[in-house]
Write an enzyme that holds these catalytic residues in place. Sequence first.
Site, PDB file in Angstrom:
ATOM      1  N   SER A 133       8.617   4.073  -0.934  1.00 51.88           N
ATOM      2  CA  SER A 133       7.400   3.426  -1.423  1.00 51.88           C
ATOM      3  C   SER A 133       7.232   3.649  -2.923  1.00 51.88           C
ATOM      4  O   SER A 133       6.884   2.740  -3.672  1.00 51.88           O
ATOM      5  CB  SER A 133       6.183   3.976  -0.677  1.00 51.88           C
ATOM      6  OG  SER A 133       5.028   3.279  -1.064  1.00 51.88           O
ATOM      7  N   THR A 182       0.869  -1.174   0.000  1.00 58.63           N
ATOM      8  CA  THR A 182       0.000   0.000   0.000  1.00 58.63           C
ATOM      9  C   THR A 182       0.901   1.217   0.000  1.00 58.63           C
ATOM     10  O   THR A 182       1.873   1.295   0.768  1.00 58.63           O
ATOM     11  CB  THR A 182      -1.017  -0.026   1.162  1.00 58.63           C
ATOM     12  OG1 THR A 182      -1.870   1.117   1.040  1.00 58.63           O
ATOM     13  CG2 THR A 182      -0.369  -0.048   2.538  1.00 58.63           C
ATOM     14  N   GLU A 183       0.622   2.150  -0.915  1.00 58.95           N
ATOM     15  CA  GLU A 183       1.627   3.156  -1.252  1.00 58.95           C
ATOM     16  C   GLU A 183       1.913   4.156  -0.136  1.00 58.95           C
ATOM     17  O   GLU A 183       2.875   4.899  -0.197  1.00 58.95           O
ATOM     18  CB  GLU A 183       1.254   3.890  -2.547  1.00 58.95           C
ATOM     19  CG  GLU A 183      -0.065   4.633  -2.533  1.00 58.95           C
ATOM     20  CD  GLU A 183      -1.198   3.783  -3.112  1.00 58.95           C
ATOM     21  OE1 GLU A 183      -1.149   2.537  -3.009  1.00 58.95           O
ATOM     22  OE2 GLU A 183      -2.143   4.384  -3.655  1.00 58.95           O
ATOM     23  N   ASN A 184       1.064   4.173   0.907  1.00 63.10           N
ATOM     24  CA  ASN A 184       1.372   5.053   2.024  1.00 63.10           C
ATOM     25  C   ASN A 184       2.475   4.502   2.923  1.00 63.10           C
ATOM     26  O   ASN A 184       2.855   5.154   3.890  1.00 63.10           O
ATOM     27  CB  ASN A 184       0.107   5.357   2.836  1.00 63.10           C
ATOM     28  CG  ASN A 184      -0.599   4.115   3.310  1.00 63.10           C
ATOM     29  OD1 ASN A 184      -0.835   3.198   2.539  1.00 63.10           O
ATOM     30  ND2 ASN A 184      -0.921   4.059   4.581  1.00 63.10           N
TER      31      ASN A 184
END
Lengths: 225, 236
Positions: free
Chosen positions: A95, A53-55
């Site tokens: 990320s 998840t890109e966070n």
Amino acid sequence: MSDAPSNVGWTREDMARRVAQDIPDGSYVNLGIGIPELVARFVPQGRELVYHTENGLLGMGPSPESDDGDPELINAGKRHVTANPGASFFHQSDSFAMIRGGHLDLCVLGALQVAQNGDLANWSTGEPDAIPAVGGAMDLVAGVKAIYVITQHTTKTGEPKLVESCTYPLTGARVVNRVYTDLAVIDVTPEGFRLVELNPGIDLDFVQNRTGAQLLPTPESTLST
Amino acid sequence: MIDKRVESAAEALADIRDGSTVMVGGFGEAGSPIELIHALIDTGATNLTIISNNCGSGEVGLAALLKAGRVSKVICSFPRTANSTVFPELYRSGRTALELVPQGTLAERIRAGGAGIPAFYTPTAVGTPLGDGKECREFDGRSYVLEYGLRANVTLIKGRRADSHGNVVFNKTARNFSPIMAMAGETTIVQVEQVVEPGSIDPEVVVTPGIFVDRIVTVMSPAHESALIAAGATYP
């Protein structure tokens, strides 16, 4: 297109299950917000996938059982999630190095429109009073090795979402590899949309009538029986 | 002796000037330094440019800063979220300008700014409205757009724990933009739940080295945006 029976086609869960079947064991996968999130529920037994998840989390697990999750352990949709054994946390630059640097195998995204050349529009309808918001979608389509779209075949008002060319602002040009809809699975090829699989009980004409571009037939007969 | 602790958030922010560019860590409520943002509101500083991934929710934290009319421009990737009403109103009425940046480009612009790199090429947004008009160049047959590094006068971030040198560790996905924003701020202020003696944090696990941190404020029990909103809180 108002004649479409409402009970025709795969459900959201069916679509997610169908995508999950195609994800190879050991893949690193980013799932977008909405129907793509459901894909995680349907990974066939015996396969291990690592969700990004890109966070800032690799090894994302499902939402916690109870509602008292850590407000600082969330996914890109800002929902509480868990971290699986083997997970790691990292900052935004790392990320997006994973994303842009081609380290992720697959990204599954929603769509407003997909064009027959693979153009994707999924962040804005371009309406003047809309608040534009893009998040990580443009980075994902620019960097992840394969982009799958999961979407209803048409809009709520019956307009095709698979089109000759997008009328909404693009997220990325020529980025989509495959589309999973409630009616069919369709590849984006150099020649255009090519049917991979039809929902059983639906014929090619039915799907073609709801598609805004030419659908090329499956090369050899692999239609579902 | 190096000791970057200051007594209060008010003291940490006392010298901020009108017109400053301020980076604010956080992705949604995870990592949002609410107590530092509230102290920023208290200073009265205005005409600020805010660089942050989102624009806050409800009427606390970032949304409260916006609501107070202190922000002339926002640079962010996702300004609308559930419960965000303040920014949409300011944007539609033209009182706050928006520079919309893809999230990964935002991250890399911040990292580059902090790393002494003035600009870089990225494939993100090529062929889209967010790439239009940008300088474009081909490398190995692929198109890239030129993006510029970002720096800030002040950076506000939240960590879990720091030592008095400013070595910081974070909590889970609250880390998000904070380590790179710490690098890009002329003055970086971190709020942490606990400050420990140098040597108490294993050097192998330090996430943000102390050189990137200027001031440390202890906030033992930081508020969470969702809890404040659920309680109907507003600020001031």
